[in-house]
Design a protein around this motif. Structure first.
Motif, PDB file in Angstrom:
ATOM      1  N   PRO A  92       3.901  -7.407   9.220  1.00 52.31           N
ATOM      2  CA  PRO A  92       4.466  -6.656  10.338  1.00 52.31           C
ATOM      3  C   PRO A  92       3.639  -5.404  10.617  1.00 52.31           C
ATOM      4  CG  PRO A  92       6.184  -7.300   8.788  1.00 52.31           C
ATOM      5  CD  PRO A  92       4.871  -7.596   8.129  1.00 52.31           C
ATOM      6  N   PRO A  93       3.346  -5.108  11.862  1.00 50.68           N
ATOM      7  CA  PRO A  93       2.518  -3.926  12.170  1.00 50.68           C
ATOM      8  C   PRO A  93       3.060  -2.638  11.570  1.00 50.68           C
ATOM      9  CG  PRO A  93       2.760  -5.306  14.114  1.00 50.68           C
ATOM     10  CD  PRO A  93       3.666  -5.886  13.070  1.00 50.68           C
ATOM     11  N   SER A  94       4.379  -2.524  11.465  1.00 52.85           N
ATOM     12  CA  SER A  94       4.977  -1.294  10.932  1.00 52.85           C
ATOM     13  C   SER A  94       4.674  -1.089   9.452  1.00 52.85           C
ATOM     14  CB  SER A  94       6.491  -1.295  11.156  1.00 52.85           C
ATOM     15  OG  SER A  94       7.099  -2.383  10.474  1.00 52.85           O
ATOM     16  N   LEU A  95       4.233  -2.152   8.765  1.00 50.13           N
ATOM     17  CA  LEU A  95       3.950  -2.055   7.328  1.00 50.13           C
ATOM     18  C   LEU A  95       2.452  -2.080   7.022  1.00 50.13           C
ATOM     19  CD1 LEU A  95       6.655  -4.427   5.777  1.00 50.13           C
ATOM     20  CD2 LEU A  95       6.839  -2.007   6.401  1.00 50.13           C
ATOM     21  N   ALA A  96       1.626  -2.115   8.047  1.00 52.18           N
ATOM     22  CA  ALA A  96       0.185  -2.296   7.830  1.00 52.18           C
ATOM     23  C   ALA A  96      -0.406  -1.235   6.911  1.00 52.18           C
ATOM     24  CB  ALA A  96      -0.540  -2.306   9.175  1.00 52.18           C
ATOM     25  N   ALA A  97       0.085   0.001   7.009  1.00 52.43           N
ATOM     26  CA  ALA A  97      -0.480   1.089   6.207  1.00 52.43           C
ATOM     27  C   ALA A  97       0.206   1.275   4.861  1.00 52.43           C
ATOM     28  CB  ALA A  97      -0.420   2.405   6.997  1.00 52.43           C
ATOM     29  N   SER A  98       1.345   0.617   4.665  1.00 57.32           N
ATOM     30  CA  SER A  98       2.118   0.869   3.445  1.00 57.32           C
ATOM     31  C   SER A  98       2.314  -0.370   2.573  1.00 57.32           C
ATOM     32  CB  SER A  98       3.496   1.447   3.808  1.00 57.32           C
ATOM     33  OG  SER A  98       4.216   0.549   4.638  1.00 57.32           O
ATOM     34  N   ALA A  99       1.657  -1.483   2.901  1.00 54.18           N
ATOM     35  CA  ALA A  99       1.791  -2.704   2.100  1.00 54.18           C
ATOM     36  C   ALA A  99       0.410  -3.298   1.826  1.00 54.18           C
ATOM     37  CB  ALA A  99       2.692  -3.716   2.808  1.00 54.18           C
ATOM     38  N   PRO A 100      -0.436  -2.610   1.064  1.00 52.91           N
ATOM     39  CA  PRO A 100      -1.800  -3.104   0.824  1.00 52.91           C
ATOM     40  C   PRO A 100      -1.839  -4.396   0.010  1.00 52.91           C
ATOM     41  CG  PRO A 100      -1.323  -1.252  -0.628  1.00 52.91           C
ATOM     42  CD  PRO A 100      -0.176  -1.341   0.349  1.00 52.91           C
ATOM     43  N   TRP A 101      -0.734  -4.744  -0.632  1.00 55.78           N
ATOM     44  CA  TRP A 101      -0.667  -5.967  -1.440  1.00 55.78           C
ATOM     45  C   TRP A 101      -0.431  -7.209  -0.590  1.00 55.78           C
ATOM     46  CZ3 TRP A 101       2.970  -2.018  -1.469  1.00 55.78           C
ATOM     47  CH2 TRP A 101       4.141  -2.287  -0.754  1.00 55.78           C
ATOM     48  N   TRP A 102      -0.230  -7.050   0.714  1.00 51.59           N
ATOM     49  CA  TRP A 102       0.217  -8.163   1.554  1.00 51.59           C
ATOM     50  C   TRP A 102      -0.733  -9.356   1.423  1.00 51.59           C
ATOM     51  CZ3 TRP A 102       4.875  -8.141   3.701  1.00 51.59           C
ATOM     52  CH2 TRP A 102       5.204  -9.201   4.553  1.00 51.59           C
ATOM     53  N   GLY A 103      -0.160 -10.519   1.140  1.00 56.19           N
ATOM     54  CA  GLY A 103      -0.931 -11.744   1.008  1.00 56.19           C
ATOM     55  C   GLY A 103      -1.365 -12.071  -0.402  1.00 56.19           C
ATOM     56  N   GLN A 104      -1.144 -11.164  -1.359  1.00 55.92           N
ATOM     57  CA  GLN A 104      -1.576 -11.438  -2.731  1.00 55.92           C
ATOM     58  C   GLN A 104      -0.537 -11.039  -3.773  1.00 55.92           C
ATOM     59  OE1 GLN A 104      -5.006  -8.903  -3.743  1.00 55.92           O
ATOM     60  NE2 GLN A 104      -4.679  -7.880  -1.782  1.00 55.92           N
ATOM     61  N   CYS A 105       0.152  -9.923  -3.566  1.00 60.36           N
ATOM     62  CA  CYS A 105       1.289  -9.539  -4.404  1.00 60.36           C
ATOM     63  C   CYS A 105       0.939  -9.345  -5.873  1.00 60.36           C
ATOM     64  CB  CYS A 105       2.406 -10.572  -4.269  1.00 60.36           C
ATOM     65  SG  CYS A 105       4.001 -10.011  -4.891  1.00 60.36           S
ATOM     66  N   THR A 106      -0.255  -8.921  -6.163  1.00 59.47           N
ATOM     67  CA  THR A 106      -0.587  -8.499  -7.513  1.00 59.47           C
ATOM     68  C   THR A 106      -1.850  -7.654  -7.445  1.00 59.47           C
ATOM     69  OG1 THR A 106      -1.055  -9.226  -9.787  1.00 59.47           O
ATOM     70  CG2 THR A 106      -1.926 -10.589  -8.029  1.00 59.47           C
ATOM     71  N   GLY A 107      -1.888  -6.532  -8.193  1.00 55.44           N
ATOM     72  CA  GLY A 107      -3.053  -5.669  -8.166  1.00 55.44           C
ATOM     73  C   GLY A 107      -2.659  -4.207  -8.170  1.00 55.44           C
ATOM     74  N   SER A 108      -3.652  -3.348  -7.901  1.00 57.02           N
ATOM     75  CA  SER A 108      -3.452  -1.903  -7.897  1.00 57.02           C
ATOM     76  C   SER A 108      -4.201  -1.307  -6.719  1.00 57.02           C
ATOM     77  CB  SER A 108      -3.964  -1.305  -9.213  1.00 57.02           C
ATOM     78  OG  SER A 108      -3.816   0.097  -9.222  1.00 57.02           O
ATOM     79  N   TRP A 109      -3.568  -0.353  -6.022  1.00 55.93           N
ATOM     80  CA  TRP A 109      -4.153   0.249  -4.826  1.00 55.93           C
ATOM     81  C   TRP A 109      -3.842   1.736  -4.788  1.00 55.93           C
ATOM     82  CZ3 TRP A 109      -1.144  -4.023  -5.149  1.00 55.93           C
ATOM     83  CH2 TRP A 109      -1.726  -5.250  -4.816  1.00 55.93           C
ATOM     84  N   GLU A 110      -4.749   2.501  -4.188  1.00 57.77           N
ATOM     85  CA  GLU A 110      -4.518   3.913  -3.919  1.00 57.77           C
ATOM     86  C   GLU A 110      -4.452   4.088  -2.408  1.00 57.77           C
ATOM     87  OE1 GLU A 110      -6.046   8.333  -5.352  1.00 57.77           O
ATOM     88  OE2 GLU A 110      -7.236   6.552  -5.792  1.00 57.77           O
ATOM     89  N   LEU A 111      -3.271   4.434  -1.903  1.00 57.98           N
ATOM     90  CA  LEU A 111      -3.088   4.567  -0.462  1.00 57.98           C
ATOM     91  C   LEU A 111      -3.687   5.853   0.064  1.00 57.98           C
ATOM     92  CD1 LEU A 111      -1.006   2.315  -1.196  1.00 57.98           C
ATOM     93  CD2 LEU A 111       0.405   3.199   0.664  1.00 57.98           C
ATOM     94  N   SER A 112      -3.611   6.895  -0.729  1.00 56.85           N
ATOM     95  CA  SER A 112      -4.194   8.192  -0.412  1.00 56.85           C
ATOM     96  C   SER A 112      -4.263   8.948  -1.732  1.00 56.85           C
ATOM     97  CB  SER A 112      -3.352   8.939   0.631  1.00 56.85           C
ATOM     98  OG  SER A 112      -2.069   9.232   0.125  1.00 56.85           O
ATOM     99  N   PRO A 113      -4.937  10.090  -1.785  1.00 55.04           N
ATOM    100  CA  PRO A 113      -5.023  10.805  -3.063  1.00 55.04           C
ATOM    101  C   PRO A 113      -3.645  11.081  -3.663  1.00 55.04           C
ATOM    102  CG  PRO A 113      -6.580  11.721  -1.498  1.00 55.04           C
ATOM    103  CD  PRO A 113      -5.741  10.742  -0.734  1.00 55.04           C
ATOM    104  N   GLY A 114      -3.435  10.573  -4.862  1.00 52.56           N
ATOM    105  CA  GLY A 114      -2.169  10.801  -5.546  1.00 52.56           C
ATOM    106  C   GLY A 114      -1.080   9.807  -5.222  1.00 52.56           C
ATOM    107  N   VAL A 115      -1.340   8.846  -4.350  1.00 53.68           N
ATOM    108  CA  VAL A 115      -0.338   7.844  -3.978  1.00 53.68           C
ATOM    109  C   VAL A 115      -0.845   6.481  -4.429  1.00 53.68           C
ATOM    110  CG1 VAL A 115       0.995   6.780  -2.120  1.00 53.68           C
ATOM    111  CG2 VAL A 115       0.433   9.221  -2.023  1.00 53.68           C
TER     112      VAL A 115
END
Length: 208
Positions: A92-115
């Motif tokens: 969903p476009p509303s989740l594009a910036a807050s769901a970096p796991w989309w399509g894989q559902c396993t891993g680690s991501w940094e959305l911004s410094p400290g997040v």
């Protein structure tokens, strides 16, 4: 393709198929934010058990403005069977910036410094007790205990209490007696939430 998906054995939907993002907001995020509002200058740790496609965490991160937030947020998800969420629909476009796991559902991501977001392919109780992390918001989104007892680990309630910071809040769509009794037996103050026009839900607070 619907945003939600069904359990392969029982056919139970993982989310409200009509409005899964709305459900994530009013069942999980909103009562957690109301009971334990994020504090300026303080870290926030979010745990989601039964991560699936991660709607609850994604909505929380979007509402918190995690993509632009400089202060610390840790979001951890436990999902032992990520293949159950496949095939994935378009994000969903509303989740594009807050769901970096989309399509894989396993891993680690940094959305911004400290997040930071981590989605772990393992059962929650063992993972929580091994790492000894502590959380402010806990989203408990497992399938119903009556139809899926295998998802509810025997030591889950003890692990939840050990993982809760003082004043932590746990939210769930589930109000089953087994859940309420398990939480109360490990020290949580359990509240059944009445939602006019919608089903009852649950919020529990771990004492200070």
């Amino acid at each position: 393709m619907p945003l939600s998906y069904r359990h392969p054995r029982t056919g139970e939907w993982a989310h409200d198929v009509r409005d899964p993002l709305g459900e994530a907001r009013w069942v999980f995020y909103a009562p957690a934010a109301a009971a334990r509002p994020p504090r300026s200058g303080a870290d926030l740790a979010i745990l989601e058990i039964g991560f699936g496609r991660g709607f609850n965490t994604a909505i929380a991160l979007a509402e918190l403005g995690a993509g632009a937030r400089a202060h610390g947020i840790l979001a951890v998800g436990y999902e032992p069977f990520p293949e159950a969420a496949a095939p994935w629909p378009d994000c969903p476009p509303s989740l594009a910036a807050s769901a970096p796991w989309w399509g894989q559902c396993t891993g680690s991501w940094e959305l911004s410094p400290g997040v930071r977001v981590e989605v772990r392919r393992e059962r929650a109780a063992a993972g929580m007790r091994a790492r000894r992390e502590r959380f402010d918001w806990i989203f408990l989104d497992l399938y119903s205990p009556a139809r899926h007892p295998e998802d509810w680990e025997p030591d889950l309630f003890v692990a939840l209490a050990e993982a809760a910071r003082p004043g932590a809040v746990l939210t769930s769509y589930c109000t089953a007696r087994t859940l309420r009794a398990g939480l109360q037996g490990t020290g949580w103050q359990v509240h059944k939430r009445s939602n006019p026009g919608r089903r009852d839900t649950l919020a529990a607070v771990y004492p200070l």
